[in-house]
Write an enzyme that holds these catalytic residues in place. Structure first.
Site, short mmCIF file in Angstrom:
data_model
loop_
_atom_site.label_atom_id
_atom_site.label_comp_id
_atom_site.label_asym_id
_atom_site.label_seq_id
_atom_site.Cartn_x
_atom_site.Cartn_y
_atom_site.Cartn_z
CB ALA A 131 -0.91 0.00 1.08
CG HIS A 183 7.15 -2.56 1.47
ND1 HIS A 183 5.99 -2.72 0.88
CD2 HIS A 183 7.21 -2.44 2.75
CE1 HIS A 183 5.06 -2.37 1.79
NE2 HIS A 183 5.54 -2.20 3.15
CG ASN A 207 1.19 -9.43 5.51
OD1 ASN A 207 1.23 -9.52 6.74
ND2 ASN A 207 0.57 -9.80 4.55
CG ASP A 235 -4.46 -7.74 11.13
OD1 ASP A 235 -3.76 -8.85 11.02
OD2 ASP A 235 -4.79 -6.85 10.44
CG HIS A 238 -2.03 -7.76 7.43
ND1 HIS A 238 -3.14 -7.13 8.20
CD2 HIS A 238 -1.42 -6.97 6.66
CE1 HIS A 238 -3.10 -5.80 7.67
NE2 HIS A 238 -2.24 -5.50 6.84
CG ASP A 259 1.23 -1.75 8.86
OD1 ASP A 259 1.83 -0.47 8.93
OD2 ASP A 259 1.25 -2.55 7.87
CB ALA A 293 -4.15 0.03 2.84
#
Length: 373
Positions: A131, A183, A207, A235, A238, A259, A293
């Site tokens: 995101a 990332h 992720n 959570d 994810h 996050d 996101a």
């Protein structure tokens, strides 16, 4: 003074916790089994090393937004956090770093302490933005040294496979900055090389990184095989609980982050995440194309989620308090010991928040304490 089941470094004790001038002065009590009584559970305050926003405010706004997000997360048990940036043009990043540094000079007393900056990008792979906005690029040592002069950057996320980044990792480590890999489209081998050059963690494990395959282990494989620390978003959206449990078996000091975005602590609707608009609905936050996101997670819910998948309360607490503190090299937070800051979370037997104290100051909210003396 608080009375209850106190989680200490050597186990649970039923007794009293006292503090003065913001620091713990006394901790008395006998070893106990907290499940054998109905007294409160007293834990170290939560430390969240990945916070983009909360209460409708986004880190990239700077100014009043920083106060809003810090106050919001304190209501949910977070007593210390890293203000986390988004990938953005250089001028925007500089503006935000300057704003964070200014805020840290005179923080409000009734909010989570901003312990520094987590710079997430722009030194990430443009092919694995997640995101993040499309401003990714390789980092240069001279440029980053200038950023380090603007604010206390404690943690940086970058993609190790980009040109010059192994040298950059070694340089940042020498400057006292913790480096996490994220990332990234990097291979297992590139992940291992980054760890050998000083990288010490992984950003939102699983992720926005190359996944695990038995003939191509990827960045996830490098983390599971070699990492001592990594952050993960519990959570239960994810990362599947089974993947969380696999990571717990492999990574000794796996720690939880939220996050969280501006949508944390807010009703469903549209919110800002850097320069982008995200939508909160069905318990998650997504871009218009459906990409996850960030999250709406708060640390008290992260604790309950970890317990719900089988962790004991003391182990879950370590992964929300002591381990992130240790990762940053903090010995005066993340644990209840004499001399440490009186950052305290008080829970009932159902793990609902009853009170939060930041450096000994009670955070106002809907909490009530029955075992205060």
């Amino acid at each position: 003074m608080l009375y209850g089941n106190i989680l200490t470094l050597d186990g649970w004790r039923l007794g009293e916790l006292s503090w003065q001038n913001g620091c713990i002065t006394r901790l008395d009590g006998e070893l106990c089994d907290p499940d054998a009584n109905d007294h409160l559970r007293i834990l170290p305050g939560f430390i969240d090393l990945h916070v983009h926003g909360g209460g409708g405010a986004d880190t990239m706004e700077g100014g009043q937004a920083l106060e809003t997000l810090a106050r919001t997360h304190a209501r949910f048990g977070t007593t210390g956090l890293l203000a986390t940036t988004m990938t953005a043009p250089d001028a925007e990043i500089r503006r935000v770093l300057d704003a964070i540094d200014t805020y840290m000079q005179a923080p409000p007393a009734d909010a989570a302490r901003v312990l520094g900056v987590h710079l997430e990008g722009p030194y990430i792979n443009p092919g694995k933005l997640g995101a993040q906005p499309a401003h990714a690029r390789p980092g240069m040592i001279g440029e980053i040294d200038e950023l380090l002069r603007l604010a206390p950057i404690r943690l940086m996320t970058l993609a190790p496979e980009l040109s010059g980044h192994l040298e950059l990792i070694r340089h940042l480590t020498g400057r006292g900055v913790r480096v996490q890999l994220g990332h990234t489209l990097g291979s297992y081998e590139e992940g291992v090389a980054a760890l050998e050059h000083g990288a010490c963690g992984f950003t939102h494990l699983f992720n926005a990184m190359t996944g695990l395959h038995h003939r191509k282990p990827g960045m996830v494989g490098a983390a599971l095989a070699h990492a001592d620390y990594a952050e993960l978003i519990p959570d239960l959206l994810h990362v599947h609980p089974g993947a969380i449990r696999a990571a717990l078996r492999c990574i000794p000091h796996l720690y939880a982050v939220t996050d969280s975005t501006a949508a944390a602590g807010m009703p469903d609707g549209d919110y800002r995440l850097g320069e982008q608009t995200v939508t909160k609905c069905l318990g998650g936050v997504r871009l218009a194309d459906g990409t996850l996101a960030g999250s709406t997670l708060t640390m008290d819910q992260a604790l309950r989620n970890l317990v719900s998948i089988g962790l004991s309360l003391d182990e879950a607490s370590r992964r929300l308090s002591r381990y992130p503190a240790d990762f940053l090299g903090l010995t005066d937070r993340g644990r209840l010991v004499p001399g440490a800051f009186a950052d305290v979370v008080v829970l009932d037997t159902d793990l609902n928040l009853q009170a939060v104290y930041v450096e000994g100051r009670r955070i106002e909210g809907d909490h009530h304490v029955t075992d205060a003396r």
